[in-house]
Design a protein around this motif. Structure first.
Motif, PDB file in Angstrom:
ATOM      1  N   GLY A 109       0.818  -1.217   0.000  1.00  0.00           N
ATOM      2  CA  GLY A 109       0.000   0.000   0.000  1.00  0.00           C
ATOM      3  C   GLY A 109       0.845   1.256   0.000  1.00  0.00           C
ATOM      4  O   GLY A 109       1.969   1.273   0.513  1.00  0.00           O
ATOM      5  N   TRP A 110       0.298   2.301  -0.581  1.00  0.00           N
ATOM      6  CA  TRP A 110       0.959   3.610  -0.579  1.00  0.00           C
ATOM      7  C   TRP A 110       0.803   4.263   0.792  1.00  0.00           C
ATOM      8  O   TRP A 110      -0.226   4.115   1.443  1.00  0.00           O
ATOM      9  N   LYS A 111       1.814   5.021   1.209  1.00  0.00           N
ATOM     10  CA  LYS A 111       1.751   5.802   2.436  1.00  0.00           C
ATOM     11  C   LYS A 111       2.133   7.249   2.129  1.00  0.00           C
ATOM     12  O   LYS A 111       3.052   7.510   1.345  1.00  0.00           O
ATOM     13  N   VAL A 112       1.425   8.188   2.737  1.00  0.00           N
ATOM     14  CA  VAL A 112       1.741   9.606   2.557  1.00  0.00           C
ATOM     15  C   VAL A 112       2.896   9.963   3.491  1.00  0.00           C
ATOM     16  O   VAL A 112       2.827   9.736   4.700  1.00  0.00           O
ATOM     17  N   VAL A 113       3.983  10.521   2.915  1.00  0.00           N
ATOM     18  CA  VAL A 113       5.134  10.919   3.737  1.00  0.00           C
ATOM     19  C   VAL A 113       5.301  12.439   3.790  1.00  0.00           C
ATOM     20  O   VAL A 113       6.117  12.951   4.559  1.00  0.00           O
ATOM     21  N   TRP A 114       4.531  13.167   2.975  1.00  0.00           N
ATOM     22  CA  TRP A 114       4.602  14.629   2.949  1.00  0.00           C
ATOM     23  C   TRP A 114       3.308  15.152   2.370  1.00  0.00           C
ATOM     24  O   TRP A 114       2.776  14.581   1.413  1.00  0.00           O
ATOM     25  N   ALA A 115       2.771  16.212   2.932  1.00  0.00           N
ATOM     26  CA  ALA A 115       1.557  16.831   2.397  1.00  0.00           C
ATOM     27  C   ALA A 115       1.598  18.316   2.717  1.00  0.00           C
ATOM     28  O   ALA A 115       1.820  18.704   3.862  1.00  0.00           O
TER      29      ALA A 115
ATOM     30  N   GLY B  24      -7.057  22.888  -7.519  1.00  0.00           N
ATOM     31  CA  GLY B  24      -7.011  23.728  -8.711  1.00  0.00           C
ATOM     32  C   GLY B  24      -5.619  24.289  -8.946  1.00  0.00           C
ATOM     33  O   GLY B  24      -5.067  24.990  -8.097  1.00  0.00           O
ATOM     34  N   TRP B  25      -5.059  23.990 -10.113  1.00  0.00           N
ATOM     35  CA  TRP B  25      -3.701  24.454 -10.425  1.00  0.00           C
ATOM     36  C   TRP B  25      -3.665  25.980 -10.387  1.00  0.00           C
ATOM     37  O   TRP B  25      -4.484  26.660 -10.995  1.00  0.00           O
ATOM     38  N   GLY B  26      -2.696  26.530  -9.660  1.00  0.00           N
ATOM     39  CA  GLY B  26      -2.546  27.976  -9.597  1.00  0.00           C
ATOM     40  C   GLY B  26      -3.586  28.680  -8.742  1.00  0.00           C
ATOM     41  O   GLY B  26      -3.759  29.890  -8.843  1.00  0.00           O
ATOM     42  N   THR B  27      -4.286  27.918  -7.879  1.00  0.00           N
ATOM     43  CA  THR B  27      -5.306  28.515  -7.019  1.00  0.00           C
ATOM     44  C   THR B  27      -4.993  28.198  -5.559  1.00  0.00           C
ATOM     45  O   THR B  27      -4.165  27.326  -5.259  1.00  0.00           O
ATOM     46  N   PRO B  28      -5.676  28.875  -4.627  1.00  0.00           N
ATOM     47  CA  PRO B  28      -5.462  28.559  -3.208  1.00  0.00           C
ATOM     48  C   PRO B  28      -5.817  27.129  -2.829  1.00  0.00           C
ATOM     49  O   PRO B  28      -5.408  26.649  -1.775  1.00  0.00           O
ATOM     50  N   SER B  29      -6.585  26.436  -3.668  1.00  0.00           N
ATOM     51  CA  SER B  29      -6.962  25.061  -3.349  1.00  0.00           C
ATOM     52  C   SER B  29      -5.894  24.043  -3.733  1.00  0.00           C
ATOM     53  O   SER B  29      -6.036  22.854  -3.447  1.00  0.00           O
ATOM     54  N   ALA B  30      -4.817  24.476  -4.374  1.00  0.00           N
ATOM     55  CA  ALA B  30      -3.776  23.558  -4.831  1.00  0.00           C
ATOM     56  C   ALA B  30      -3.111  22.857  -3.643  1.00  0.00           C
ATOM     57  O   ALA B  30      -2.776  23.488  -2.644  1.00  0.00           O
ATOM     58  N   ARG B  31      -2.909  21.558  -3.765  1.00  0.00           N
ATOM     59  CA  ARG B  31      -2.292  20.749  -2.727  1.00  0.00           C
ATOM     60  C   ARG B  31      -1.313  19.760  -3.355  1.00  0.00           C
ATOM     61  O   ARG B  31      -1.439  19.393  -4.525  1.00  0.00           O
ATOM     62  N   ASN B  32      -0.337  19.320  -2.557  1.00  0.00           N
ATOM     63  CA  ASN B  32       0.624  18.342  -3.052  1.00  0.00           C
ATOM     64  C   ASN B  32       0.941  17.321  -1.978  1.00  0.00           C
ATOM     65  O   ASN B  32       0.831  17.593  -0.778  1.00  0.00           O
ATOM     66  N   GLN B  33       1.333  16.146  -2.408  1.00  0.00           N
ATOM     67  CA  GLN B  33       1.742  15.071  -1.517  1.00  0.00           C
ATOM     68  C   GLN B  33       2.967  14.364  -2.091  1.00  0.00           C
ATOM     69  O   GLN B  33       3.190  14.378  -3.309  1.00  0.00           O
TER      70      GLN B  33
END
Length: 359
Positions: free
Chosen positions: A89-95, A334-343
């Motif tokens: 399984g995948w695990k999130v290591v950064w968000a 949303g790319w380039g918006t305040p809703s943009a998130r990364n993991q």
């Protein structure tokens, strides 16, 4: 096709910034712009001998969009013999927030390096603790990073005044022009890069083409019909260059001087929306992120299987103590918006990443 010319500009001995290890929330999200987002680009392009086509990343949304969607689900991939076992399984290591965490490569021990595009820095993340620190800043919207077999570290500067920037051992601009004009005149946006052992760098410019900068900063363009290059990676012996081009991956033979010949289709991708950040393992297999998975190919181009990943997975790299963890970078919102998130996510593998180079 091949075109030549360019320049290398030395910035001097600027040292990289460093910070204490901290959780993601301790770092500024940033607000850096890619060149096509910068209002000053129009004036630069007016002076180009041939004005490139307008470029825009699809999905760039309304800046008022503030609410991020829930994180994407973490699927359990199907086993692939010799690559990944069943029930992993995948695990999130950064968000964190923003259009960040791009172009990852392995670091020492349990660490990986990645470019924080919006914050214009390069971070070192300890995947065992989830803590990170800034090791280089002021990268002008730096995207992908690459480290050569000799240890030189490079980043693709995506802001206005696009360039291949060397960060280690000496900080300098390796190349920022093509045919005597600013690299911005090539169009598109600098997407990914892979550094060779001689001091040169191969560069994929989405909307611009495939390029090679030799150690002196002279840029040459290669490829027939390579209009959508994205992920780019050298084979372990650096005699083959793999480049994604939309729904396919093409390969080139690498000559002693870094030039490219014998372009051919290496493989057709089987999942997702198109090829993105790529990696190789110790057996020469090629892993290509496709937006929701990683397609795996034998060195012959034979399709071996797909490692299903989270929606938005746009790059992969091996890392960890034994290089038996495949890390993926994930974007959602949303790319380039305040809703943009990364993991950054990771999954254990049978396969071992290539150990003779960071990626």
């Amino acid at each position: 096709m091949k075109s030549t010319i360019a320049l290398a500009v030395v910035l001097g001995c600027a040292t990289g910034a460093a910070s204490a290890q901290s959780p993601s929330s301790a770092f500024a999200r940033g607000a850096s712009q890619q060149s096509w987002q910068n209002p000053g680009l129009a004036a630069v392009l007016e002076k180009c001998s041939k004005k490139p086509q307008a470029f825009r990343i699809s999905g760039d949304g309304d800046a008022s969009t503030a609410v991020a969607p829930p994180p994407p689900a973490l699927p359990t991939p199907t086993a692939i013999p010799g690559v990944i076992a069943a029930n992993q399984g995948w695990k999130v290591v950064w968000a964190w927030e923003g259009n960040n965490a791009d172009g990852p490569i392995a670091g020492d021990d349990t660490k990986i390096l990645f470019a924080n595009q919006d914050a214009s820095n390069v971070m070192e993340l300890d995947t065992a603790t989830g803590l990170a620190k800034i090791i280089h800043d002021d990268t002008n919207t730096g995207g992908a990073v690459s480290r050569s077999k000799n240890g030189a570290l490079f980043v693709a500067s995506r802001g206005l005044g696009a360039a291949i920037l060397q960060l280690e051992p000496q900080r300098k601009v390796l190349a920022n022009s093509f045919r005597g004009e600013p690299l911005d005149c090539a169009g598109g946006v600098l997407n990914d890069l892979t550094a060779d052992a001689s001091g040169g760098v191969y560069l994929a410019i989405s909307g611009g083409g495939l390029f090679y900068s030799n150690p002196q900063g002279v840029m040459t363009q290669y490829g027939e019909g390579v209009t959508g290059p994205n992920g780019i990676i050298l084979s372990a012996d650096e005699r083959t260059l793999y480049v994604t081009n939309g729904p396919a991956m093409v390969a080139f033979d690498v000559q002693a001087d870094g030039s490219l010949v014998n372009q051919r289709e290496f493989a057709k991708l089987r999942s997702g929306q198109g090829g993105d950040g790529s990696a190789i393992d110790s057996e020469g297999r090629v892993y290509v992120a496709t937006g929701s998975a990683a397609d795996v190919f034998a060195p012959s181009g034979e399709f071996l299987g797909t490692i299903d990943g989270p929606d938005g997975m746009h790059g992969v790299a091996f890392g960890g103590r034994d290089k038996k963890t495949l890390f993926g970078i994930v974007f959602y919102g949303g790319w380039g918006t305040p809703s943009a998130r990364n993991q950054v996510v990771g999954i254990s593998t049978i396969a071992q990443g290539y150990t003779g180079r960071a990626k």
